[in-house]
Design a protein around this motif. Structure first.
Motif, PDB file in Angstrom:
ATOM      1  N   SER A 129       0.851  -1.185   0.000  1.00  0.00           N
ATOM      2  CA  SER A 129       0.000   0.000   0.000  1.00  0.00           C
ATOM      3  C   SER A 129       0.893   1.243   0.000  1.00  0.00           C
ATOM      4  O   SER A 129       2.097   1.160  -0.279  1.00  0.00           O
ATOM      5  CB  SER A 129      -0.944  -0.052   1.201  1.00  0.00           C
ATOM      6  OG  SER A 129      -1.869   1.016   1.168  1.00  0.00           O
ATOM      7  N   VAL A 133      -2.687   7.035   1.117  1.00  0.00           N
ATOM      8  CA  VAL A 133      -4.042   6.788   1.630  1.00  0.00           C
ATOM      9  C   VAL A 133      -4.430   7.810   2.691  1.00  0.00           C
ATOM     10  O   VAL A 133      -5.611   7.976   3.004  1.00  0.00           O
ATOM     11  CB  VAL A 133      -4.200   5.363   2.200  1.00  0.00           C
ATOM     12  CG1 VAL A 133      -3.952   4.322   1.121  1.00  0.00           C
ATOM     13  CG2 VAL A 133      -3.311   5.131   3.412  1.00  0.00           C
ATOM     14  N   GLU A 160      -0.876   4.922  11.903  1.00  0.00           N
ATOM     15  CA  GLU A 160      -1.884   4.181  11.132  1.00  0.00           C
ATOM     16  C   GLU A 160      -3.304   4.588  11.499  1.00  0.00           C
ATOM     17  O   GLU A 160      -4.233   4.399  10.699  1.00  0.00           O
ATOM     18  CB  GLU A 160      -1.727   2.673  11.366  1.00  0.00           C
ATOM     19  CG  GLU A 160      -0.458   2.074  10.798  1.00  0.00           C
ATOM     20  CD  GLU A 160       0.707   2.105  11.773  1.00  0.00           C
ATOM     21  OE1 GLU A 160       1.714   1.441  11.494  1.00  0.00           O
ATOM     22  OE2 GLU A 160       0.620   2.811  12.815  1.00  0.00           O
ATOM     23  N   LEU A 164      -8.183   8.089   7.026  1.00  0.00           N
ATOM     24  CA  LEU A 164      -7.920   7.889   5.605  1.00  0.00           C
ATOM     25  C   LEU A 164      -8.662   8.933   4.793  1.00  0.00           C
ATOM     26  O   LEU A 164      -9.791   9.299   5.115  1.00  0.00           O
ATOM     27  CB  LEU A 164      -8.341   6.486   5.182  1.00  0.00           C
ATOM     28  CG  LEU A 164      -7.689   5.329   5.942  1.00  0.00           C
ATOM     29  CD1 LEU A 164      -8.151   4.001   5.362  1.00  0.00           C
ATOM     30  CD2 LEU A 164      -6.178   5.441   5.928  1.00  0.00           C
ATOM     31  N   GLY A 175      -6.022   2.939  -2.098  1.00  0.00           N
ATOM     32  CA  GLY A 175      -6.770   2.835  -0.852  1.00  0.00           C
ATOM     33  C   GLY A 175      -7.810   1.733  -0.900  1.00  0.00           C
ATOM     34  O   GLY A 175      -8.048   1.038   0.095  1.00  0.00           O
ATOM     35  N   ASP A 178      -5.953  -1.413  -0.343  1.00  0.00           N
ATOM     36  CA  ASP A 178      -5.575  -1.447   1.073  1.00  0.00           C
ATOM     37  C   ASP A 178      -6.725  -1.994   1.919  1.00  0.00           C
ATOM     38  O   ASP A 178      -6.558  -2.909   2.735  1.00  0.00           O
ATOM     39  CB  ASP A 178      -5.217  -0.012   1.478  1.00  0.00           C
ATOM     40  CG  ASP A 178      -4.833   0.186   2.938  1.00  0.00           C
ATOM     41  OD1 ASP A 178      -5.657  -0.111   3.822  1.00  0.00           O
ATOM     42  OD2 ASP A 178      -3.730   0.701   3.190  1.00  0.00           O
ATOM     43  N   GLN A 179      -7.926  -1.469   1.695  1.00  0.00           N
ATOM     44  CA  GLN A 179      -9.072  -1.876   2.508  1.00  0.00           C
ATOM     45  C   GLN A 179      -9.591  -3.261   2.123  1.00  0.00           C
ATOM     46  O   GLN A 179     -10.027  -4.020   2.988  1.00  0.00           O
ATOM     47  CB  GLN A 179     -10.167  -0.821   2.404  1.00  0.00           C
ATOM     48  CG  GLN A 179      -9.777   0.509   3.028  1.00  0.00           C
ATOM     49  CD  GLN A 179      -9.465   0.378   4.513  1.00  0.00           C
ATOM     50  OE1 GLN A 179     -10.349   0.196   5.344  1.00  0.00           O
ATOM     51  NE2 GLN A 179      -8.181   0.462   4.861  1.00  0.00           N
ATOM     52  N   TYR A 180      -9.542  -3.604   0.835  1.00  0.00           N
ATOM     53  CA  TYR A 180      -9.909  -4.966   0.428  1.00  0.00           C
ATOM     54  C   TYR A 180      -8.963  -5.984   1.076  1.00  0.00           C
ATOM     55  O   TYR A 180      -9.398  -7.045   1.548  1.00  0.00           O
ATOM     56  CB  TYR A 180      -9.862  -5.116  -1.093  1.00  0.00           C
ATOM     57  CG  TYR A 180     -11.193  -4.947  -1.763  1.00  0.00           C
ATOM     58  CD1 TYR A 180     -12.147  -5.969  -1.734  1.00  0.00           C
ATOM     59  CD2 TYR A 180     -11.519  -3.778  -2.447  1.00  0.00           C
ATOM     60  CE1 TYR A 180     -13.375  -5.830  -2.349  1.00  0.00           C
ATOM     61  CE2 TYR A 180     -12.748  -3.624  -3.063  1.00  0.00           C
ATOM     62  CZ  TYR A 180     -13.672  -4.654  -3.021  1.00  0.00           C
ATOM     63  OH  TYR A 180     -14.901  -4.513  -3.627  1.00  0.00           O
ATOM     64  N   ARG A 182      -7.301  -5.740   3.841  1.00  0.00           N
ATOM     65  CA  ARG A 182      -7.634  -5.853   5.263  1.00  0.00           C
ATOM     66  C   ARG A 182      -8.915  -6.655   5.465  1.00  0.00           C
ATOM     67  O   ARG A 182      -8.998  -7.525   6.343  1.00  0.00           O
ATOM     68  CB  ARG A 182      -7.770  -4.448   5.848  1.00  0.00           C
ATOM     69  CG  ARG A 182      -7.920  -4.410   7.341  1.00  0.00           C
ATOM     70  CD  ARG A 182      -7.996  -2.978   7.833  1.00  0.00           C
ATOM     71  NE  ARG A 182      -7.832  -2.925   9.286  1.00  0.00           N
ATOM     72  CZ  ARG A 182      -7.935  -1.815   9.996  1.00  0.00           C
ATOM     73  NH1 ARG A 182      -8.191  -0.670   9.398  1.00  0.00           N
ATOM     74  NH2 ARG A 182      -7.780  -1.849  11.310  1.00  0.00           N
ATOM     75  N   ASP A 183      -9.908  -6.375   4.638  1.00  0.00           N
ATOM     76  CA  ASP A 183     -11.221  -6.997   4.844  1.00  0.00           C
ATOM     77  C   ASP A 183     -11.226  -8.474   4.468  1.00  0.00           C
ATOM     78  O   ASP A 183     -11.988  -9.256   5.043  1.00  0.00           O
ATOM     79  CB  ASP A 183     -12.292  -6.250   4.054  1.00  0.00           C
ATOM     80  CG  ASP A 183     -13.676  -6.480   4.643  1.00  0.00           C
ATOM     81  OD1 ASP A 183     -13.859  -6.232   5.854  1.00  0.00           O
ATOM     82  OD2 ASP A 183     -14.564  -6.925   3.900  1.00  0.00           O
ATOM     83  N   ARG A 196       1.757   0.190   4.369  1.00  0.00           N
ATOM     84  CA  ARG A 196       1.674   1.546   3.803  1.00  0.00           C
ATOM     85  C   ARG A 196       3.077   2.122   3.687  1.00  0.00           C
ATOM     86  O   ARG A 196       3.618   2.684   4.624  1.00  0.00           O
ATOM     87  CB  ARG A 196       0.756   2.408   4.666  1.00  0.00           C
ATOM     88  CG  ARG A 196      -0.686   1.929   4.607  1.00  0.00           C
ATOM     89  CD  ARG A 196      -1.589   2.675   5.559  1.00  0.00           C
ATOM     90  NE  ARG A 196      -2.952   2.131   5.466  1.00  0.00           N
ATOM     91  CZ  ARG A 196      -3.899   2.335   6.375  1.00  0.00           C
ATOM     92  NH1 ARG A 196      -3.651   3.077   7.453  1.00  0.00           N
ATOM     93  NH2 ARG A 196      -5.089   1.809   6.209  1.00  0.00           N
ATOM     94  N   VAL A 263      -2.690  -3.493   9.374  1.00  0.00           N
ATOM     95  CA  VAL A 263      -2.120  -2.495   8.476  1.00  0.00           C
ATOM     96  C   VAL A 263      -0.964  -1.842   9.210  1.00  0.00           C
ATOM     97  O   VAL A 263      -1.111  -1.431  10.371  1.00  0.00           O
ATOM     98  CB  VAL A 263      -3.167  -1.436   8.092  1.00  0.00           C
ATOM     99  CG1 VAL A 263      -2.519  -0.319   7.302  1.00  0.00           C
ATOM    100  CG2 VAL A 263      -4.300  -2.061   7.295  1.00  0.00           C
TER     101      VAL A 263
END
Length: 346
Positions: A129, A133, A160, A164, A175, A178-180, A182-183, A196, A263
């Motif tokens: 990442s 972000v 962190e 965002l 971004g 990044d979130q995908y 994590r999820d 990041r 993250v």
């Protein structure tokens, strides 16, 4: 022999080839998946083959936007580790062609995660990442400290937990990835870690004006090419040598079970910062043994006066800290460029 297969998207790039070199030295088989459109990619692959031969290195010339081909490659490799580095890397290019930026960075990352979910669900997945972000951070107080800017607060850098704010199509696409990433740990149980990254530099980097500025300035100095400084040159960035980044990758892989879904910022932190010309310029002049003329231009929209990562959480969670100082690391980069002028048209 370590038989953990490593699959690296964008593996012919600067970070990718240095990562591949690290794993190959450990005796691990590596598959590089890269469309080879970036300058320097083929010479980086030639270097890897010179260093390691072809017994444990496989190269697939393909695009992460092609899900079927990507999924087939992941299935065939059955990797224990996936490092996702392939991407569109420039804010400026994202503004020119936001659709391509979205398809490479957002859709491409989604494709990587889906391919892992379908065919290598136990793999450790590291996603490169970006500090972009966090957005423009216009509300953060900045002060002038001699010939450089500094945060009025945030003595340790930006953590962190900072909100965002995806400025630019590039910020949005990275971004989203990044979130995908994590999820997919939360929803599907994948062993993912989003990193990041700040300004990464080192040998085998073919920097250009809008991406890879440390290498760009070094290459321009060695090759006698013009350098443009936008703003006053007192902007400050934390910089991280490639050796320290790869060490952080290895630590993340080693600890993936306890880090899954996290993250982390990866940068040089407050101890490894440079003002982009008021400090970097004199260092380059020292290395070159001559004055360096530069042209100054207006500030570019969204150009931050300061960005420094708070890397305390990475230090704690990874058992890691940067070890290469900017002076030492930039000298190594300078020596590599000066020793290989043919790679830069010289």
């Amino acid at each position: 022999m370590n038989n953990q297969h490593v699959f690296i998207t964008g593996g012919a790039g600067f970070i990718g080839c240095n990562s591949a070199d690290h794993f190959l030295r450990r005796g691990q088989p590596v598959t590089i998946y890269d469309n080879l459109t970036r300058r320097g990619g083929r010479s980086n692959l030639a270097w890897l083959h010179e260093q390691h031969g072809g017994d444990h290195l496989r190269v697939i010339e393909a695009d992460i936007r092609d899900y079927d081909q990507l999924a087939g490659a992941v299935a065939a490799a059955d990797p224990a580790v996936v490092i996702h580095l392939a991407g569109q890397v420039a804010v400026t290019q994202s503004v020119i062609d936001p659709r391509e930026d979205f398809e490479i960075n957002a859709l491409g990352t989604f494709n990587v995660l889906e391919a892992v979910r379908a065919h290598a669900p136990g793999a450790a997945v590291l996603y490169a990442s970006t500090n972009k972000v966090y957005g423009g951070m216009e509300e953060v107080g900045i002060v002038q400290d001699g010939r450089r800017y500094a945060y009025a607060d945030f003595a340790h850098g930006i953590p962190e937990s900072y909100p965002l704010d995806f400025h630019s199509p590039y910020g949005c696409s990275k971004g989203a990835g990044d979130q995908y990433t994590r999820d997919y740990a939360r929803i599907y149980g994948l062993r993912t870690l989003a990193l990041r990254q700040s300004c990464i530099y080192g040998p085998r980097q073919f920097g250009v004006e809008d991406q890879g500025w440390v290498a760009h300035f070094v290459i321009a100095t060695v090759m006698g090419r013009p350098i443009a400084i936008y703003g006053d040159g007192m902007q400050v960035r934390d910089v991280l040598h490639i050796d320290d980044l790869v060490a952080a990758y290895q630590a993340g892989i080693d600890r993936i079970d306890e880090l899954r879904g996290e993250v982390l910022n990866l940068g040089g932190g407050p101890d490894n910062t440079l003002a982009i010309w008021s400090e970097f310029g004199p260092l380059l002049e020292e290395l070159a043994g001559r004055p360096i003329a530069v042209n100054y231009g207006p500030w570019r929209p969204g150009d931050q006066r300061v960005f420094v990562s708070d890397v305390r959480r990475a230090a704690e969670r990874l058992g890691w800290r940067p070890t290469v100082s900017p002076r030492d690391g930039i000298r190594r980069l300078y020596d590599w460029v000066a020793g290989n002028p043919e790679l830069f048209g010289g």
